[in-house]
Write an enzyme that holds these catalytic residues in place. Structure first.
Site, short mmCIF file in Angstrom:
data_model
loop_
_atom_site.label_atom_id
_atom_site.label_comp_id
_atom_site.label_asym_id
_atom_site.label_seq_id
_atom_site.Cartn_x
_atom_site.Cartn_y
_atom_site.Cartn_z
N GLU A 126 -10.47 15.73 -29.73
CA GLU A 126 -10.60 14.31 -29.42
C GLU A 126 -11.94 13.84 -29.96
O GLU A 126 -12.95 14.54 -29.81
CB GLU A 126 -10.54 14.11 -27.91
CG GLU A 126 -9.18 14.50 -27.34
CD GLU A 126 -9.14 14.31 -25.85
OE1 GLU A 126 -8.66 13.27 -25.40
OE2 GLU A 126 -9.60 15.22 -25.14
N ASP B 263 -8.01 20.40 -18.20
CA ASP B 263 -7.42 19.14 -18.65
C ASP B 263 -6.39 19.36 -19.75
O ASP B 263 -5.40 18.63 -19.83
CB ASP B 263 -8.56 18.24 -19.17
CG ASP B 263 -8.14 16.78 -19.24
OD1 ASP B 263 -7.36 16.35 -18.38
OD2 ASP B 263 -8.61 16.07 -20.15
N ASP C 9 0.86 -1.17 0.00
CA ASP C 9 0.00 0.00 0.00
C ASP C 9 0.90 1.23 0.00
O ASP C 9 1.79 1.34 0.86
CB ASP C 9 -0.87 -0.04 1.27
CG ASP C 9 -1.92 1.05 1.24
OD1 ASP C 9 -1.65 2.12 0.65
OD2 ASP C 9 -2.99 0.84 1.83
N ILE C 10 0.67 2.13 -0.94
CA ILE C 10 1.61 3.24 -1.04
C ILE C 10 1.44 4.26 0.08
O ILE C 10 2.22 5.19 0.21
CB ILE C 10 1.58 3.93 -2.43
CG1 ILE C 10 0.20 4.39 -2.81
CG2 ILE C 10 2.13 3.03 -3.47
CD1 ILE C 10 0.14 4.98 -4.20
N HIS D 269 -0.87 20.87 -22.45
CA HIS D 269 -0.57 20.67 -23.86
C HIS D 269 -0.60 21.95 -24.70
O HIS D 269 0.34 22.25 -25.43
CB HIS D 269 -1.59 19.71 -24.49
CG HIS D 269 -1.68 18.40 -23.79
ND1 HIS D 269 -0.61 17.80 -23.17
CD2 HIS D 269 -2.72 17.55 -23.63
CE1 HIS D 269 -1.00 16.65 -22.67
NE2 HIS D 269 -2.26 16.48 -22.92
N LYS E 161 6.28 14.01 -28.72
CA LYS E 161 5.88 13.83 -30.12
C LYS E 161 6.88 14.51 -31.04
O LYS E 161 7.34 15.62 -30.78
CB LYS E 161 4.48 14.42 -30.34
CG LYS E 161 3.41 13.60 -29.61
CD LYS E 161 2.03 14.08 -29.95
CE LYS E 161 1.00 13.39 -29.09
NZ LYS E 161 0.92 11.96 -29.31
N1 LIG Z 1 -3.87 6.41 -18.95
C1 LIG Z 1 -3.34 7.36 -19.70
O1 LIG Z 1 -3.23 7.23 -20.92
C2 LIG Z 1 -2.82 8.62 -19.05
C3 LIG Z 1 -2.38 9.66 -19.91
C4 LIG Z 1 -1.85 10.81 -19.33
C5 LIG Z 1 -1.75 10.91 -17.96
N2 LIG Z 1 -2.20 9.89 -17.15
C6 LIG Z 1 -2.04 10.05 -15.71
O2 LIG Z 1 -1.36 8.92 -15.19
C7 LIG Z 1 -1.83 8.62 -13.89
C8 LIG Z 1 -2.34 7.18 -13.87
O3 LIG Z 1 -3.38 7.04 -14.81
P1 LIG Z 1 -4.00 5.63 -15.20
O4 LIG Z 1 -4.85 5.88 -16.38
O5 LIG Z 1 -2.97 4.59 -15.28
O6 LIG Z 1 -4.97 5.35 -13.94
P2 LIG Z 1 -5.58 3.96 -13.46
O7 LIG Z 1 -5.72 3.02 -14.61
O8 LIG Z 1 -6.77 4.30 -12.67
O9 LIG Z 1 -4.45 3.39 -12.51
C9 LIG Z 1 -4.15 3.98 -11.29
C10 LIG Z 1 -3.08 3.19 -10.61
O10 LIG Z 1 -2.87 3.81 -9.33
C11 LIG Z 1 -2.97 2.83 -8.33
N3 LIG Z 1 -3.59 3.40 -7.13
C12 LIG Z 1 -4.66 4.21 -7.07
N4 LIG Z 1 -4.91 4.53 -5.79
C13 LIG Z 1 -3.98 3.89 -5.04
C14 LIG Z 1 -3.69 3.83 -3.64
N5 LIG Z 1 -4.42 4.52 -2.75
N6 LIG Z 1 -2.66 3.08 -3.25
C15 LIG Z 1 -1.95 2.39 -4.16
N7 LIG Z 1 -2.13 2.43 -5.49
C16 LIG Z 1 -3.14 3.17 -5.92
C17 LIG Z 1 -3.85 1.74 -8.88
O11 LIG Z 1 -3.48 0.56 -8.24
P3 LIG Z 1 -4.51 -0.57 -7.83
O12 LIG Z 1 -4.51 -1.51 -8.97
O13 LIG Z 1 -3.92 -1.12 -6.61
O14 LIG Z 1 -5.85 0.09 -7.60
C18 LIG Z 1 -3.45 1.75 -10.36
O15 LIG Z 1 -2.29 0.97 -10.57
C19 LIG Z 1 -2.89 9.67 -13.57
O16 LIG Z 1 -2.28 10.74 -12.90
C20 LIG Z 1 -3.35 10.10 -14.95
O17 LIG Z 1 -3.88 11.42 -14.91
C21 LIG Z 1 -2.73 8.75 -17.67
#
Ligand SMILES: NC(=O)c1ccc[n+]([C@@H]2O[C@H](COP(=O)([O-])OP(=O)(O)OC[C@H]3O[C@@H](n4cnc5c(N)ncnc54)[C@H](OP(=O)(O)O)[C@@H]3O)[C@@H](O)[C@H]2O)c1
Length: 512
Positions: free
Chosen positions: A232, A251, A99-100, A256, A198
């Site tokens: 988008e 957002d 747990d972080i 960007h 990019k």
């Molecule tokens: N996805 C994209 O393409 C994208 C693009 C640009 C920026 N981002 C940014 O990247 C970050 C992650 O996005 P994501 O899309 O990967 O989100 P996500 O799919 O919801 O994944 C979130 C991750 O955080 C972990 N997490 C959440 N709450 C936690 C807690 N209290 N303790 C431990 N682990 C926790 C989750 O682990 P568990 O599995 O344990 O819940 C999961 O691995 C965000 O800041 C988002 O804004 C994402």
């Protein structure tokens, strides 16, 4: 020097290091980070002395974590997948369940890193990637610091990549910077904006400053205005709860769009080093005139999409009907701004920015409209009504550059048509599979922060946006939803340009 300045084959390997991913079971890790590491590994840019540690709450071990990633990577790297590269990379991938929020997780991490350092000779160089919701950024760095994991010595480095969004307004961005600076020096913080990975964004600098012909034209004498479009084609889908708190302006614009604007409008930096580039981008953001409340009402347009049809005939439900969205939501899914700069180069030149969801195309471009040439000599011919020359920098998809200009239609009369010259990265350099994160991760490992955002840049971006947020919060919109999914946004956005005698460039994928 950035990866993109050199050929993949000529670039040196990254130094020994361990990349520790918080949020390793999430979407970003499997969709972008692991595929980017795969591409770097296959290009021989990661050393033998490299490892990955994924941290997560799920009960996984090294094998089951790699199996989970292995299933996804085939999908996300497509044709560039090869089994033997993946097997070699996966031998370097570890998983730590924890747990972080718990200090014991960081004690376990310390121990695991000691073991990896001994096995892989990673020299105690650690890159922490925070791929977690933004509310966790501060807590993770606090605990990493308590565990002594952020302390650099003369022989090793500690760097932290922070995902977007960085804050949700000016105050929260300042607070987050302050919190990070309690444990980290600015040179250890890498605020990522994947747009900067990019090719075309980086190529803006090369195009402008490495070619003799373009820079003399790049100013108020020759340029009428610029348009930046980040469209988008998807609706909000299942991200309603996140988006309700964010909205299109927060957002997309402070990160960007304003960074793109920085590269487009900057003065030539003394070098391609991080501090020199950052200073020039900051000067651009400083020169943007903050909008007064009256100007916000005239020059900032917001929109929210209603149900509509996309060009392929698919229907998109209205934003307010999406899961996790309030039925009377006032969150904007579209934002357009007209900005001006108080500096010598750009005085009087408007920069129009627009971004939205549920648009007809997923498309990002910058259109630079040049001023018309005097056409007296072509009097009484149709050159008089000819469109002015335009340069389009396509950022996605099909990254490239297009110039439109007038040419004589062959024949006995003086007839003119607009023709296009087009350069496409894929046609010229072939298809290099990439997620956009390769350059950024590699640069961070090398300690090159040129393509990352400095604390000042983030705060200056929020300062510009905050003036709009304040007015929009005080005056909730009364006409939402005001555009249909599958269209280019609200009528007011058209009027923003029409009232200046201009119009948005019509974007159709078959016209580029
Ligand atoms: N996805 C994209 O393409 C994208 C693009 C640009 C920026 N981002 C940014 O990247 C970050 C992650 O996005 P994501 O899309 O990967 O989100 P996500 O799919 O919801 O994944 C979130 C991750 O955080 C972990 N997490 C959440 N709450 C936690 C807690 N209290 N303790 C431990 N682990 C926790 C989750 O682990 P568990 O599995 O344990 O819940 C999961 O691995 C965000 O800041 C988002 O804004 C994402």
């Amino acid at each position: 020097m950035s990866l993109q300045q050199t050929n993949f084959a000529e670039a040196p390997k990254a130094p020994p290091n361990v990349m520790i991913i918080f949020g390793s079971t999430g979407d970003l890790t499997s969709r972008k980070l692991i595929p980017a590491l795969f591409h770097l590994f296959r290009a021989d840019l990661l050393p033998d002395t490299f490892a990955v540690v994924g941290i997560g709450r799920k009960p996984l071990n090294d094998q089951s974590f790699c199996k989970h990633l292995g299933k996804k990577i085939r999908e996300y790297v497509g044709d560039s997948f090869d089994q033997s590269t993946w097997e070699k990379l996966s031998q370097r991938i570890h998983y730590l369940q924890g747990d972080i929020d718990q200090p014991s997780t960081y004690d376990d991490l310390n121990q695991l890193l000691d073991t990896i350092d001994q096995q892989r000779l990673t020299e105690k160089n650690y890159l922490f990637y925070l791929a977690v919701p933004p509310s966790l950024f501060g807590g993770i760095t606090d605990r990493l610091s308590d565990a002594g994991l952020l302390q650099e010595t003369a022989d090793d480095w500690r760097r932290v990549i922070i995902e977007k969004p960085f804050g949700h307004d000016l105050e929260s961005a300042r607070k987050l910077n302050h919190r990070l600076h309690q444990h980290l020096s600015e040179h250890q913080i890498y605020r990522i904006d994947h747009y900067l990975g990019k090719e075309t964004v980086q190529n803006i600098m090369v195009f402008r400053f490495a070619n003799g012909f373009i820079e003399p034209l790049w100013n108020r004498q020759h340029i009428d205005h610029m348009q930046i479009t980040v469209a988008e084609s998807v609706g909000i889908g299942s991200r309603g709860p996140y988006y309700e708190e964010a909205g299109a302006l927060r957002d997309m614009v402070p990160n960007h769009l304003l960074v793109l604007l920085g590269f487009l409008a900057m003065e030539p930096p003394n070098s391609f080093d991080a501090p020199a580039v950052r200073d020039e981008i900051n000067k651009v953001l400083d020169a943007i005139q903050p909008l007064t409340p009256e100007q916000v009402l005239q020059h900032a347009i917001r929109g929210q999409y209603a149900e509509g049809l996309m060009p392929d005939g698919k229907s998109i439900e209205g934003y307010r009907q999406s899961p996790g969205v309030k039925s009377d939501s006032t969150t904007e899914t579209y934002a357009a701004l007209k900005l001006k700069m108080d500096n010598w180069r750009w005085a009087g030149v408007p920069f129009y920015l627009r971004t939205g969801k549920a648009m007809p195309e997923k498309y990002t471009e910058v259109a630079i409209q040049f001023k018309s040439a005097p056409r007296n000599m072509f009097k009484n011919t149709d050159t008089e009504s000819m469109k002015a020359d335009m340069l389009v920098l396509r950022i996605q998809p099909n990254e490239g550059i297009q110039i439109s200009f007038g040419a004589k239609v062959p024949g006995p009369t003086m007839r003119v048509d607009t023709v296009k010259m087009d350069f496409s990265y894929v046609d010229y350099f072939g298809n290099k599979p990439a997620t956009g994160y390769e350059t950024l991760i590699y640069d961070c490992m090398k300690g090159d922060a040129t393509l990352f955002k400095h604390a000042d840049t983030v705060e200056k971006g929020w300062e510009i946006v905050q003036s709009v947020l304040d007015v929009w919060n005080a005056l909730p919109p009364r006409d939402f939803p005001n555009y249909q999914a599958g269209t280019w946004g609200p009528q007011a956005a058209e009027e923003l340009l029409n009232s200046d005698g201009r119009r948005w460039r019509r974007i159709r994928t078959n016209n580029h």
